[in-house]
Design an enzyme around this catalytic site. Structure first.
Site, PDB file in Angstrom:
ATOM      1  N   LYS A 129       0.860  -1.183   0.000  1.00 49.57           N
ATOM      2  CA  LYS A 129       0.000   0.000   0.000  1.00 49.57           C
ATOM      3  C   LYS A 129       0.893   1.229   0.000  1.00 49.57           C
ATOM      4  CE  LYS A 129      -3.561   2.234   2.760  1.00 49.57           C
ATOM      5  NZ  LYS A 129      -4.492   2.052   3.887  1.00 49.57           N
ATOM      6  N   LYS A 139      -2.321  -1.587  -3.746  1.00 49.51           N
ATOM      7  CA  LYS A 139      -3.158  -0.393  -3.679  1.00 49.51           C
ATOM      8  C   LYS A 139      -2.310   0.856  -3.765  1.00 49.51           C
ATOM      9  CE  LYS A 139      -6.022   1.859  -0.300  1.00 49.51           C
ATOM     10  NZ  LYS A 139      -6.411   1.880   1.068  1.00 49.51           N
TER      11      LYS A 139
END
Ligand code: PBG
Length: 347
Positions: free
Chosen positions: A215, A268
């Protein structure tokens, strides 16, 4: 010999030939629909930066999940907006917390729907950070207790291992409420192993972990922070989320989470990180999930509202590209619309 001998256009000549040559097929099965859940009854509070997405009370979330399920979407991912925020984010590990209520409500109404619960502190803490903070005042008074030497007035530091304890407690309450998958999103070191051990110790071996392993510290999360009311009150997330300039580091995060027992791996954001999705896909055997995040959605919605882009074509092209890059599953705010468009196209 006529030139050219090889003509790729032959396989593009008709719709049927193009269907036969198509390498990637997007389906409702690939989609995970995010829901923002708030306390109350009958609440549908639109999020201005994410047209079409609302904060929903549990009853409304159930109705929206029902619609998603009827369109063939197999899973939702839940984000909770608590009634009160405090330094520890205590509602996160309360049996009466918003996420625990929503999970019970969804699993009662829709037992076959896969309920994934996002697990982080940022929506629950009064400072909006993804972890418990070290006491800056105390650190300033006793600099000897500051081995990293990073304390300055106004600075802050997230206590990684204290945060792990909170994550473990919250994960067990989510699992007991009926969650199928716990999705830790806070990028704390050791989060997957700690949560796995806590779930196992609580008799929740059947509950899986979808780790936000990779992330990035991304500006694409802007609209989400309005939706989940989880913007940091000061500072940023660069000491735990990854530097967008890095890709080898993604493989280091991946290896750790695989070793710690993750069941699925999240990358992400998605659209600006297709290269990362591809290398993660090639480096592990677990399902890879890509998060088509709020800013990616809002850009499409904003351009479409001006008539500058065709929303349906753009959204389906983006989702197909994310899948082509190697994602097995996609968390996306377009999920309900995309499932509708896909089923209309197949008729
Ligand atoms: C943290 C979390 C965030 C998102 C999902 N989980 C925000 C952040 O890390 O700042 C962003 C999702 C999106 O932008 O759609 N709980």
């Amino acid at each position: 010999m006529t030139f050219p001998a090889s003509r790729p256009r032959r396989l593009r000549a008709t719709p049927a030939l193009r269907r036969m040559a198509r390498e990637t097929a997007l389906a409702a099965d690939d989609l995970i629909y995010p829901l923002f859940v708030v306390h109350g009854q009958g609440v549908r509070r639109p999020i201005s930066s994410m047209p079409g997405i609302c904060q929903l009370s549990v009853d409304q979330a159930v109705a929206e999940a029902q619609e998603a399920a009827s369109l063939g979407i197999p899973a939702v991912i839940l984000f909770g907006v608590p009634a009160v925020k405090d330094p520890l984010g205590s509602e996160n590990f309360s049996d009466q917390g918003i996420i625990q209520q929503a999970t019970r409500g969804l699993k009662t109404a829709l037992p076959d729907l896969v309920v994934i619960v996002d697990l982080c502190l940022c929506e629950y803490t009064d400072h909006g950070h993804c972890g418990v903070l070290k006491d800056a005042g105390a650190m300033l008074r006793t600099p000897a207790a500051d081995p990293e030497g990073c304390w300055r007035n106004g600075d802050f530091q997230i206590d990684n291992d204290a945060t792990l304890e909170v994550l473990a407690r919250a994960a067990v309450t989510y699992a007991r409420a009926g969650a199928d998958l716990i999705a830790p999103s806070g990028m704390m070191d050791g989060m997957v192993g700690t949560i796995r051990a806590a779930l196992d110790a609580a008799g929740c071996q059947h509950v899986g972990i979808l780790s936000y392993a990779i992330k990035y510290a991304s500006a694409f999360y802007g609209p989400f922070r309005e939706a989940a009311e989880g913007a940091p009150k000061f500072g940023d997330r660069k000491t735990h989320q990854m530097d967008p300039a890095n890709s080898r580091e993604a493989l280091r995060e991946l290896a750790l989470d695989v070793a710690e027992g993750a069941d699925m791996i999240m990358v992400k954001p998605a659209l600006a990180y297709l290269d990362v999705i591809r290398s993660v896909r090639e480096s592990c055997h677990l399902p890879v999930v890509a998060y088509n995040v709020s800013g990616e959605y809002s850009m499409v919605k904003a351009a479409a509202s001006h008539g500058w882009l065709d929303e349906q074509k753009i959204a389906l092209e983006i989702l197909t590209a994310i899948k082509r890059a190697g994602a097995d599953l996609i968390v996306t705010y377009h999920a309900r619309d995309a499932a509708k468009w896909l089923s209309a196209a197949s008729r």
